[in-house]
Design a protein around this motif. Structure first.
Motif, PDB file in Angstrom:
ATOM      1  N   ARG A  64       0.801  -1.254   0.017  1.00 34.42           N
ATOM      2  CA  ARG A  64       0.116   0.037   0.313  1.00 34.42           C
ATOM      3  C   ARG A  64       1.147   1.242  -0.087  1.00 34.42           C
ATOM      4  NH1 ARG A  64      -5.329   1.261   1.830  1.00 34.42           N
ATOM      5  NH2 ARG A  64      -5.535  -1.145   2.340  1.00 34.42           N
ATOM      6  N   ALA A  65       1.796   1.052   0.765  1.00 39.64           N
ATOM      7  CA  ALA A  65       2.696   2.485   1.035  1.00 39.64           C
ATOM      8  C   ALA A  65       3.394   2.452  -0.549  1.00 39.64           C
ATOM      9  CB  ALA A  65       3.718   2.211   2.106  1.00 39.64           C
ATOM     10  N   PHE A  66       3.787   1.608  -1.143  1.00 34.17           N
ATOM     11  CA  PHE A  66       4.388   1.883  -2.490  1.00 34.17           C
ATOM     12  C   PHE A  66       3.584   2.203  -3.543  1.00 34.17           C
ATOM     13  CE2 PHE A  66       5.911   0.282  -6.514  1.00 34.17           C
ATOM     14  CZ  PHE A  66       7.196   0.398  -6.544  1.00 34.17           C
ATOM     15  N   ARG A  67       2.296   1.748  -3.400  1.00 32.07           N
ATOM     16  CA  ARG A  67       1.152   2.556  -4.418  1.00 32.07           C
ATOM     17  C   ARG A  67       1.028   3.951  -4.157  1.00 32.07           C
ATOM     18  NH1 ARG A  67      -1.705  -2.467  -3.097  1.00 32.07           N
ATOM     19  NH2 ARG A  67      -3.349  -1.221  -1.800  1.00 32.07           N
ATOM     20  N   ALA A  68       1.063   4.285  -2.854  1.00 34.14           N
ATOM     21  CA  ALA A  68       0.457   5.580  -2.557  1.00 34.14           C
ATOM     22  C   ALA A  68       1.876   6.410  -2.942  1.00 34.14           C
ATOM     23  CB  ALA A  68       0.289   5.768  -0.819  1.00 34.14           C
ATOM     24  N   ARG A  69       2.926   6.081  -2.645  1.00 26.59           N
ATOM     25  CA  ARG A  69       4.225   6.912  -2.886  1.00 26.59           C
ATOM     26  C   ARG A  69       4.051   7.289  -4.347  1.00 26.59           C
ATOM     27  NH1 ARG A  69       9.168   9.017  -0.678  1.00 26.59           N
ATOM     28  NH2 ARG A  69      10.557   9.308  -2.142  1.00 26.59           N
ATOM     29  N   TYR A  70       3.821   6.338  -5.247  1.00 21.69           N
ATOM     30  CA  TYR A  70       4.057   6.671  -6.792  1.00 21.69           C
ATOM     31  C   TYR A  70       2.619   6.863  -7.350  1.00 21.69           C
ATOM     32  CZ  TYR A  70       8.585   4.838  -5.670  1.00 21.69           C
ATOM     33  OH  TYR A  70       9.904   4.678  -5.029  1.00 21.69           O
ATOM     34  N   GLY A  71       1.480   6.857  -6.965  1.00 22.57           N
ATOM     35  CA  GLY A  71       0.137   6.942  -7.370  1.00 22.57           C
ATOM     36  C   GLY A  71      -0.237   5.670  -8.190  1.00 22.57           C
ATOM     37  N   LEU A  72      -0.104   4.704  -7.543  1.00 20.03           N
ATOM     38  CA  LEU A  72      -0.463   3.239  -8.400  1.00 20.03           C
ATOM     39  C   LEU A  72      -1.699   2.865  -7.770  1.00 20.03           C
ATOM     40  CD1 LEU A  72       3.095   2.083  -8.541  1.00 20.03           C
ATOM     41  CD2 LEU A  72       1.865   2.825 -10.252  1.00 20.03           C
ATOM     42  N   HIS A  73      -2.176   1.710  -8.302  1.00 21.22           N
ATOM     43  CA  HIS A  73      -3.525   1.280  -7.802  1.00 21.22           C
ATOM     44  C   HIS A  73      -3.490  -0.504  -7.493  1.00 21.22           C
ATOM     45  CE1 HIS A  73      -4.661   5.200  -8.767  1.00 21.22           C
ATOM     46  NE2 HIS A  73      -3.957   5.025  -9.960  1.00 21.22           N
ATOM     47  N   PRO A  74      -4.309  -0.919  -6.673  1.00 21.28           N
ATOM     48  CA  PRO A  74      -4.633  -2.118  -6.377  1.00 21.28           C
ATOM     49  C   PRO A  74      -4.930  -2.902  -7.555  1.00 21.28           C
ATOM     50  CG  PRO A  74      -6.347  -1.194  -5.388  1.00 21.28           C
ATOM     51  CD  PRO A  74      -5.296  -0.063  -5.845  1.00 21.28           C
ATOM     52  N   PRO A  75      -4.424  -4.211  -8.089  1.00 27.32           N
ATOM     53  CA  PRO A  75      -4.820  -4.682  -9.216  1.00 27.32           C
ATOM     54  C   PRO A  75      -6.250  -5.066  -9.179  1.00 27.32           C
ATOM     55  CG  PRO A  75      -3.278  -5.956  -8.091  1.00 27.32           C
ATOM     56  CD  PRO A  75      -3.542  -4.800  -7.398  1.00 27.32           C
ATOM     57  N   LEU A  76      -7.100  -5.271 -10.117  1.00 29.83           N
ATOM     58  CA  LEU A  76      -8.459  -5.964 -10.076  1.00 29.83           C
ATOM     59  C   LEU A  76      -8.416  -7.154 -10.659  1.00 29.83           C
ATOM     60  CD1 LEU A  76     -10.440  -2.675 -11.513  1.00 29.83           C
ATOM     61  CD2 LEU A  76     -10.190  -3.551  -9.236  1.00 29.83           C
ATOM     62  N   TYR A  77      -7.398  -7.664 -10.512  1.00 29.92           N
ATOM     63  CA  TYR A  77      -6.894  -9.271 -11.201  1.00 29.92           C
ATOM     64  C   TYR A  77      -5.943  -9.584 -10.432  1.00 29.92           C
ATOM     65  CZ  TYR A  77      -4.179  -6.219 -14.036  1.00 29.92           C
ATOM     66  OH  TYR A  77      -3.279  -5.117 -14.186  1.00 29.92           O
ATOM     67  N   GLU A  78      -5.699 -10.995 -10.534  1.00 31.06           N
ATOM     68  CA  GLU A  78      -4.800 -11.539  -9.634  1.00 31.06           C
ATOM     69  C   GLU A  78      -3.229 -10.791 -10.340  1.00 31.06           C
ATOM     70  OE1 GLU A  78      -2.700 -12.931  -7.194  1.00 31.06           O
ATOM     71  OE2 GLU A  78      -1.178 -13.693  -8.905  1.00 31.06           O
ATOM     72  N   ASN A  79      -2.175 -10.288  -9.607  1.00 33.61           N
ATOM     73  CA  ASN A  79      -1.134  -9.825 -10.287  1.00 33.61           C
ATOM     74  C   ASN A  79       0.223 -10.098  -9.202  1.00 33.61           C
ATOM     75  OD1 ASN A  79      -0.094  -8.617 -12.443  1.00 33.61           O
ATOM     76  ND2 ASN A  79       0.045  -6.564 -11.322  1.00 33.61           N
ATOM     77  N   GLY A  80       0.205 -11.151  -8.584  1.00 34.48           N
ATOM     78  CA  GLY A  80       1.321 -11.685  -8.124  1.00 34.48           C
ATOM     79  C   GLY A  80       1.712 -10.685  -7.063  1.00 34.48           C
ATOM     80  N   GLY A  81       0.760  -9.961  -6.201  1.00 32.75           N
ATOM     81  CA  GLY A  81       1.018  -9.001  -5.277  1.00 32.75           C
ATOM     82  C   GLY A  81       1.699  -7.658  -5.770  1.00 32.75           C
ATOM     83  N   LEU A  82       1.680  -7.543  -7.057  1.00 34.51           N
ATOM     84  CA  LEU A  82       1.980  -6.302  -7.694  1.00 34.51           C
ATOM     85  C   LEU A  82       1.134  -5.189  -7.955  1.00 34.51           C
ATOM     86  CD1 LEU A  82       4.716  -7.695  -9.920  1.00 34.51           C
ATOM     87  CD2 LEU A  82       5.407  -6.487  -8.065  1.00 34.51           C
TER      88      LEU A  82
END
Ligand code: HEC
Ligand code: HEC
Length: 452
Positions: free
Chosen positions: A71-89
């Motif tokens: 979550r911290a990684f996504r917030a820092r760069y402006g990314l979003h949780p995947p709506l499909y299985e993406n290996g935790g990325l």
């Protein structure tokens, strides 16, 4: 779940030999289903190692790894949780095979820029208006022990992109057949500050991109995203069928519905004003759905001209003689690069979701699009995409006006969070068509736009 059932119904319909007919383009359902997968395929060989993802926090000035790291990684760069299985990325990250070995490398796909979160909803096809691609690339490369010299900025203001410039820059290293060559340089503009358009508008558009320069029937016009040097000419060209599927997928997308209450009576009043003041450029909606695909000259629209003037004629000429532009329609007609000299008036379906507005994302709400004197000159926002960031009254994103440009001593990642409309490419002038409305009329139009 719902999605899967819908998918199956669509497959059955397709198997019966029927195709869903959209208003403007027929949708090839099986191709659209394949395209849905293809937008998540790697665009290039890996840029970074998987380790760089895990260790990027060491560049954040922290003593230890944050507990909720993804979550911290996504917030820092402006990314979003995947709506499909993406290996935790995060959404937009892929695991291409390549130089670094199967599974150990990371790359990106279309969804890095073409998926976003608004009012707490993550939506594929919504432009990512939170992304800081510059920090993402720099910090992941640094975590890999690299300090690449970037020939161009990737992002000048958070949420905007310099994406078109990658294609222009990288074409310098390719001949007309896309084979590698020693670069033939042409001047480049470093302040495109492009807002990423919503994909669900694609089905209505005859020409695409903010400048309306590409024929939307063309598949190859979607392919310059593959120009990264690691891709050979052959490996780009052989992906044309995959991009035909992507195009079919784009044609199948529908705008998201406004998630909050709408004052229907007020919206009805707004519709009448819209028909009077806006339809000639933006088209009409509902039963009488019609989109004029209008390219509005700079003198009329008056918005920031930087993007319209950004591309050197020799670069444009090189593109137009290249493989990308050598594609023909069903009747043998060439798909010329059309338009230029102004900005295309976009369709307004799902416009509630696509803030900030204008081609450079310089205006945070629809209310401000319709009242130019109130637009903030220098502003920042939370970039959280949650319900708290959403402004239901003015329709768009809440922001905080700042008295001054950010202090040059601040880290660049923080400076990019400030949108400074006095900077090149970021002007917020023009589009004054709402200025003469009374406050009541303006609010009625804003209410109406929630219904589209
Ligand atoms: C680095 C960010 C980025 C990535 C990755 C990216 N795009 Fe885009 N895309 C943009 C930007 C920015 C624009 C607006 C460019 C303009 O109009 O000047 C755009 C525009 C478009 C448009 C035109 C939309 C319209 O209505 O005019 C389409 C279609 C599109 N992209 C498809 C794709 C596809 C398919 C992929 C993956 C193969 C992709 N993009 C990857 C940033 C990106
Ligand atoms: C003369 C043509 C014209 C008229 C009239 C017009 N617009 Fe626009 N509109 C445009 C163009 C062109 C753009 C894109 C400008 C840019 O991005 O630089 C735009 C952009 C917008 C946007 C932002 C879209 C986005 O995705 O960022 C909204 C919202 C909008 N107009 C609403 C309206 C409303 C409401 C009216 C009527 C009060 C109106 N417009 C009248 C041409 C027009």
């Amino acid at each position: 779940m719902c999605d899967r059932i819908m998918g199956e119904i669509l497959m059955i319909v397709a198997a019966l030999g029927l195709v869903a007919a959209g208003e403007h383009h027929p949708v090839n359902v099986p191709a659209a289903e394949r395209g849905r997968e293809s937008v998540r395929k790697p665009l290039n060989p890996p840029f970074w190692s998987l380790r760089a993802y895990q260790e990027a926090w060491k560049r954040w000035g922290l003593a230890k790894k944050p507990a909720d790291y993804d979550r911290a990684f996504r917030a820092r760069y402006g990314l979003h949780p995947p709506l499909y299985e993406n290996g935790g990325l995060p959404m937009g990250f892929t695991r291409p095979r390549g130089l670094l070995g199967l599974g150990q490398g990371l790359g990106n796909d279309c969804l890095l820029c073409h998926a976003g979160t608004v009012a707490g909803q993550t939506i594929i096809g919504l432009g990512n208006s939170a992304l800081d691609m510059q920090s993402l690339y720099e910090e992941l490369a640094a975590a890999d022990g690299l300090d690449p010299i970037m020939p161009l900025p990737l992002c000048n203001a958070r949420g905007t992109s310099e994406a078109s410039n990658f294609a222009v820059y990288l074409m310098q290293f390719r001949d007309a057949e896309l084979r590698h060559r020693l670069p033939v340089k042409y001047p480049l503009c470093e302040n495109l500050c492009e807002d990423v358009p919503a994909w669900w508008h694609f089905r209505k558009k005859k020409t695409i991109y903010h400048l309306g320069v590409a024929d939307s029937r063309s598949v190859r016009t979607l392919m310059p995203f593959l120009l990264i040097l690691g891709n050979s000419a052959e490996s780009i060209k052989e992906r044309e069928p995959e991009f035909a599927d992507i195009r079919a997928y784009l044609l199948s997308l529908e705008p998201p519905r406004y998630p909050y209450a709408i004052d229907r009576a007020l919206a009805e009043q707004g519709k009448a004003i819209f028909e009077h003041t806006c339809v000639r450029c933006h088209g009409s909606y509902g039963a009488e759905d019609r989109y004029p695909n209008k390219l509005v000259p700079l003198e009329v629209i008056g918005t920031d001209a930087t993007l319209a003037h950004a591309f050197a004629p020799e670069g444009v000429a090189h593109y137009l003689e290249s493989w990308f532009a050598r594609e023909h329609g069903p009747a043998g007609e060439p798909y010329h690069g059309l338009g230029g000299g102004g900005y295309q008036a976009p369709p307004l379906d799902g416009i509630w979701a696509t803030a900030p507005y204008l081609h450079n994302g310089s205006v945070p709400t629809i209310y401000h699009v319709l009242k130019s004197s109130e637009r903030p000159r220098i502003f920042t926002r939370s970039f959280r995409g949650d319900a708290l960031e959403y402004d239901q009254r003015r329709v768009g994103l809440k922001f905080q006006t700042l008295p001054n440009a950010p202090d040059p001593s601040l880290p660049a990642i923080d400076r990019r969070k400030v949108y400074d409309t006095t900077q090149p490419g970021r002007g917020n002038r023009g589009h004054t068509f709402g200025d003469r409305l009374t406050e009541e009329e303006r609010m009625a139009v804003v209410e109406y736009l929630k219904t589209l």
